[in-house]
Every structure is written in C-alpha cells, then in structure tokens.
Design a protein around this motif. Structure first.
Motif, PDB file in Angstrom:
ATOM      1  N   LEU A  66      -4.151  -6.070  -3.495  1.00 53.27           N
ATOM      2  CA  LEU A  66      -3.202  -6.758  -4.375  1.00 53.27           C
ATOM      3  C   LEU A  66      -3.294  -6.241  -5.807  1.00 53.27           C
ATOM      4  O   LEU A  66      -2.286  -6.181  -6.514  1.00 53.27           O
ATOM      5  CB  LEU A  66      -3.457  -8.267  -4.330  1.00 53.27           C
ATOM      6  N   THR A  67      -4.493  -5.856  -6.231  1.00 51.01           N
ATOM      7  CA  THR A  67      -4.652  -5.250  -7.559  1.00 51.01           C
ATOM      8  C   THR A  67      -3.883  -3.943  -7.644  1.00 51.01           C
ATOM      9  O   THR A  67      -3.211  -3.647  -8.649  1.00 51.01           O
ATOM     10  CB  THR A  67      -6.144  -4.997  -7.860  1.00 51.01           C
ATOM     11  N   GLU A  68      -3.944  -3.141  -6.594  1.00 46.81           N
ATOM     12  CA  GLU A  68      -3.241  -1.860  -6.563  1.00 46.81           C
ATOM     13  C   GLU A  68      -1.733  -2.066  -6.547  1.00 46.81           C
ATOM     14  O   GLU A  68      -0.983  -1.343  -7.206  1.00 46.81           O
ATOM     15  CB  GLU A  68      -3.706  -1.060  -5.338  1.00 46.81           C
ATOM     16  N   MET A  69      -1.271  -3.064  -5.793  1.00 46.19           N
ATOM     17  CA  MET A  69       0.162  -3.366  -5.764  1.00 46.19           C
ATOM     18  C   MET A  69       0.645  -3.789  -7.151  1.00 46.19           C
ATOM     19  O   MET A  69       1.722  -3.374  -7.601  1.00 46.19           O
ATOM     20  CB  MET A  69       0.448  -4.467  -4.741  1.00 46.19           C
ATOM     21  N   HIS A  70      -0.157  -4.600  -7.834  1.00 44.35           N
ATOM     22  CA  HIS A  70       0.199  -5.035  -9.190  1.00 44.35           C
ATOM     23  C   HIS A  70       0.245  -3.845 -10.142  1.00 44.35           C
ATOM     24  O   HIS A  70       1.115  -3.746 -11.009  1.00 44.35           O
ATOM     25  CB  HIS A  70      -0.818  -6.065  -9.674  1.00 44.35           C
ATOM     26  N   ARG A  71      -0.671  -2.909  -9.975  1.00 45.82           N
ATOM     27  CA  ARG A  71      -0.750  -1.741 -10.868  1.00 45.82           C
ATOM     28  C   ARG A  71       0.509  -0.888 -10.798  1.00 45.82           C
ATOM     29  O   ARG A  71       1.036  -0.456 -11.836  1.00 45.82           O
ATOM     30  CB  ARG A  71      -1.965  -0.881 -10.496  1.00 45.82           C
ATOM     31  N   VAL A  72       1.014  -0.634  -9.591  1.00 43.30           N
ATOM     32  CA  VAL A  72       2.129   0.316  -9.453  1.00 43.30           C
ATOM     33  C   VAL A  72       3.494  -0.324  -9.708  1.00 43.30           C
ATOM     34  O   VAL A  72       4.468   0.386  -9.957  1.00 43.30           O
ATOM     35  CB  VAL A  72       2.115   0.987  -8.055  1.00 43.30           C
TER      36      VAL A  72
END
Length: 199
Positions: A66-72
């Motif tokens: 979820l952190t990676e999804m938020h980042r992109v």
C-alpha cells in the motif's frame, strides 16, 4: 498509456494478450510489464489511477504494497481495489481456521480427498472489511466503498463485453452508481470495491 503488471512471466507473455483480444482492447495503448507490486519501477506521483483485482490479499507485506501504491499515484489519484473481505464479526481465530482449511482434491482412484494444500500455503491472507478500510486510511487514502457484491467472476467478465463498460473511466462511473451493490448484512465473505483516493 496503461501499464498492465503481473508477477508471472507466463501470464504477461501469454495470458494478457488473449484477455486483451477477448475484450477488444487497443493493445497499442497497453504496456505489458512483468513486475512486483512491492517494488514498482515507476516514478513518484506518476499514475492517474490504479486498478487491482484480487491480488493484494496475496501480498507478503501488505503495508509495503500500500505504501508503494501511494508513492506512484498522483495526489488526488484514485486506486480501484476489488478484493474479497470477511465480515467484521469474524474473529482472528475464525480467520486462522479459514487459512488452515485443507483444499479438496481427487486421488488416483477418483475418490474425493482432502489435500495438504491450504489457503495459507498458497500465500493467501484473510482480511475483514474494516481491516481493508483502516489499512488504506493509515497509508494516506480517503476510502469510499460504493460496491459490495457476491457473485462469480464470470458474471463480471460478461459486463466487459458491453461496449460502454470497456473504458476504465466508465467502469468507475458504474461502480460509483452502485451497479454492483448487493450488500446483505451478515454475509460471510463478499467481494468489495474500494475506491482509495490519495490525499
């Protein structure tokens, strides 16, 4: 341009083209990528939307996912997550039992037997409805849940043959209208549409 990402080389190389052809998709506008949703090779704040169908409950590190999804995602960008979730009255012990339930199979004599395969051994994780909402909110998303339904994926696949439903923007529009909403309280497990907007 749409980036279609999957961890499996075979799925990216062989299955994706067949699915796109069956749906009548313009493959010139789709980039097939073998990738990992915990390590997306994309710049920060680069995507307008993300669509995820039943993959995140396989993540070995859902916080990182979820952190990676938020980042992109761009600020204000929306992620459409279609995931199964358990009712909130399910206890941790209930979820553990579900993960350890053995899958049925057939032996060499054609008799039905229980195999050693479990949901846990397949890398599946069980989450409750409120778990999904709280995890998304904790990672910087505003969450809406316009659709909760309980039907076979083949039913939803038929919808994609309707021309007006092929575009992602139109799909989100239909979801927002609650077309798929057949929520009944107390259902043991349902498939939910989570609209997660990056704050």
């Amino acid at each position: 341009l749409i980036s279609a990402i999957d961890y499996s080389d075979d799925f990216v190389e062989f299955t994706m083209p067949k699915v796109f052809e069956a749906l009548g998709a313009d493959q010139d506008k789709i980039e097939r990528v073998r990738g990992d949703f915990n390590n997306l090779e994309m710049p920060d704040d680069s995507l307008d939307f993300v669509v995820e169908l039943g993959g995140f409950h396989h993540s070995e590190d859902i916080d990182r996912t979820l952190t990676e999804m938020h980042r992109v995602l761009k600020p204000g960008g929306t992620a459409v997550l279609i995931e199964h979730s358990n009712a909130d009255y399910k206890s941790e012990a209930d979820l553990e039992r579900m993960l350890d339930r053995r899958k049925p199979g057939v032996d060499e004599n054609g008799n039905q037997v229980l195999t050693d395969i479990t949901r846990r051994s397949l890398g599946i994780h069980e989450y409750r409805f409120s778990d999904w909402v709280s995890m998304l909110e904790r990672h910087g998303f505003k969450v809406e849940v316009p659709g909760i339904w309980n039907f076979h994926y083949r039913t939803s696949a038929k919808l994609w043959k309707v021309p007006k439903v092929r575009g992602i923007a139109t799909l989100i529009y239909y979801i927002r209208l609650g077309l798929f909403s057949t929520w009944k309280s107390g259902l043991r497990k349902t498939n939910c549409v989570f609209l997660a907007t990056k704050i």
